[in-house]
Design a protein around this motif. Structure first.
Motif, short mmCIF file in Angstrom:
data_model
loop_
_atom_site.label_atom_id
_atom_site.label_comp_id
_atom_site.label_asym_id
_atom_site.label_seq_id
_atom_site.Cartn_x
_atom_site.Cartn_y
_atom_site.Cartn_z
N GLU A 65 0.83 -1.20 0.00
CA GLU A 65 0.00 0.00 0.00
C GLU A 65 0.86 1.25 0.00
OE1 GLU A 65 -2.51 -0.40 3.37
OE2 GLU A 65 -3.87 -1.84 2.41
N ARG B 90 0.78 3.98 -2.92
CA ARG B 90 0.45 5.37 -2.60
C ARG B 90 1.56 6.32 -3.02
NH1 ARG B 90 -0.64 4.50 2.44
NH2 ARG B 90 1.43 4.98 3.21
N ARG C 203 -7.36 10.06 -0.75
CA ARG C 203 -7.41 8.95 0.19
C ARG C 203 -6.03 8.65 0.74
NH1 ARG C 203 -11.25 6.69 -3.42
NH2 ARG C 203 -9.62 5.48 -4.46
N GLU D 240 -4.74 8.87 4.68
CA GLU D 240 -4.05 7.78 5.36
C GLU D 240 -2.74 8.25 5.97
OE1 GLU D 240 -3.58 4.77 2.43
OE2 GLU D 240 -5.72 4.25 2.36
N ARG D 241 -2.01 9.07 5.23
CA ARG D 241 -0.74 9.58 5.76
C ARG D 241 -0.97 10.45 6.99
NH1 ARG D 241 3.41 9.10 1.94
NH2 ARG D 241 2.71 8.64 -0.17
#
Length: 352
Positions: free
Chosen positions: A176, A180, A323, A327-328
């Motif tokens: 992931e 990303r 997104r 997440e970060r």
């Protein structure tokens, strides 16, 4: 190339390394058959033979926990040697069963170990027959020892599963991360390339020198994007806030957008600068792609960053870029807010 997505290796089986020490300690309980042999009324030759069988049983038991002897062979030798003492100690050979059960529980493969332990656990029931005056409660002392071996095996297997699960989780998380990061790198770089190519196409007839400069800039941007993708896949790339802050006005200017920066890198928390660099990169990419803005304001401060444009505003579902940004930010215990700026859109990140 080695990356951080390599699964965490499973731990070595401790019984393969230190099992012999464990087995050696528990040999003290062979005192019972040794005393039984010493007190038996048999010939000297039979007594010596029984002692040798017990010694051989002890050696096979210790080797069964090492890599020098297959556990199946060790169990076979232990069974034969234990049975060889039966003419001397009779029903007392039941005292050997805990050693057979524990070795089976800790060293035999699945599912054989379960059947083997069940077999050895059934033997102490013979003490209920009161053969040769053997104490009927003896099995009560042997079963807890066998259960202990079973619990060690179960806990060991659970630990192995936990290590495997952590390894799989690390692989998924790293995939992931790479997806990303590649999205962020390519999204920004390809957007910049597209804007520069359009500008060069418009200038090719009007200002050939400027068009040539833009084409050279395209080449440099493409090489930089390739290097960033390679570094990202290798797990080596980290965001650089100073570099992104310097690049953002140039990319926006190529798209006809003016930029105003309020604050400086020195105003931000050093712990979060890599994250802020990613946020700034993605925000600038979104402005160029979707906002149709004429100006952008970038605000830097000790709590985070805000990017405000005067474009068409935000609508529709969030894409992969936003997104990934969420997440970060969530991973750093921060908050991301995206809302209208009247006109335009404001993206604000607040970090602890």
């Amino acid at each position: 190339m080695t990356t951080s997505c390599d699964a965490e290796p499973l731990p070595d089986n401790p019984w393969e390394k230190w099992g012999w020490a464990f087995a050696a300690i528990w040999l003290v309980f062979l005192t019972f058959p040794i005393i039984a042999v010493a007190e038996s009324e048999v010939s000297v030759a039979a007594t010596v033979g029984a002692f040798l069988c017990i010694a051989g049983f002890a050696v096979a038991n210790v080797l069964g926990y090492s890599s020098r002897l297959d556990p199946w062979w060790a169990l076979g030798a232990m069974v034969v040697l234990a049975l060889a003492t039966a003419p001397v100690i009779g029903i007392g050979i039941i005292s050997f069963t805990p050693y057979l059960a524990i070795l089976s529980a800790l060293r035999l493969p699945r599912p054989a170990w379960k059947w083997a332990v069940g077999l050895w656990a059934a033997f102490p029931l013979l003490s209920l027959l009161d053969i040769d005056g053997f104490p009927t409660f003896f099995f009560l002392m042997l079963w807890p020892v066998m259960i202990g071996g079973v619990m060690l095996r179960i806990f060991g297997e659970r630990e192995q599963l936990a290590y495997a699960a952590r390894g799989e989780h690390a692989i998924v998380a790293e995939r992931e991360r790479v997806a990303r990061d590649v999205h962020d790198v390519l999204g920004h770089s390809l957007t910049a390339l597209s804007v520069k190519a359009e500008l060069a196409a418009r200038l090719i007839d009007l200002d050939p020198a400027r068009a040539k400069a833009e084409l050279e800039s395209i080449q440099a941007t493409a090489r930089q994007a390739l290097a960033e993708v390679r570094a990202t896949v290798g797990g080596l790339r980290a965001g650089n806030l100073e570099a992104e802050l310097a690049a953002a006005p140039r990319v926006l200017a190529d798209a006809g957008v003016t930029t105003r920066v309020e604050g400086s890198v020195a105003d931000t928390d050093p712990r979060h600068r890599a994250l802020l660099a990613w946020v700034l990169r993605e925000s600038v990419t979104n402005v160029v792609r979707h906002a149709r803005a004429r100006s952008v304001v970038i605000e830097l401060g000790p709590r985070g960053i805000a990017v405000t444009d005067d474009g068409a505003g935000c609508d529709g579902a969030e894409g992969n870029g936003l997104r990934g940004m969420r997440e970060r930010v969530a991973g750093a215990d921060g908050t991301l807010s995206i809302g209208p700026a009247d006109p335009g859109t404001r993206v604000e990140v607040a970090l602890p």
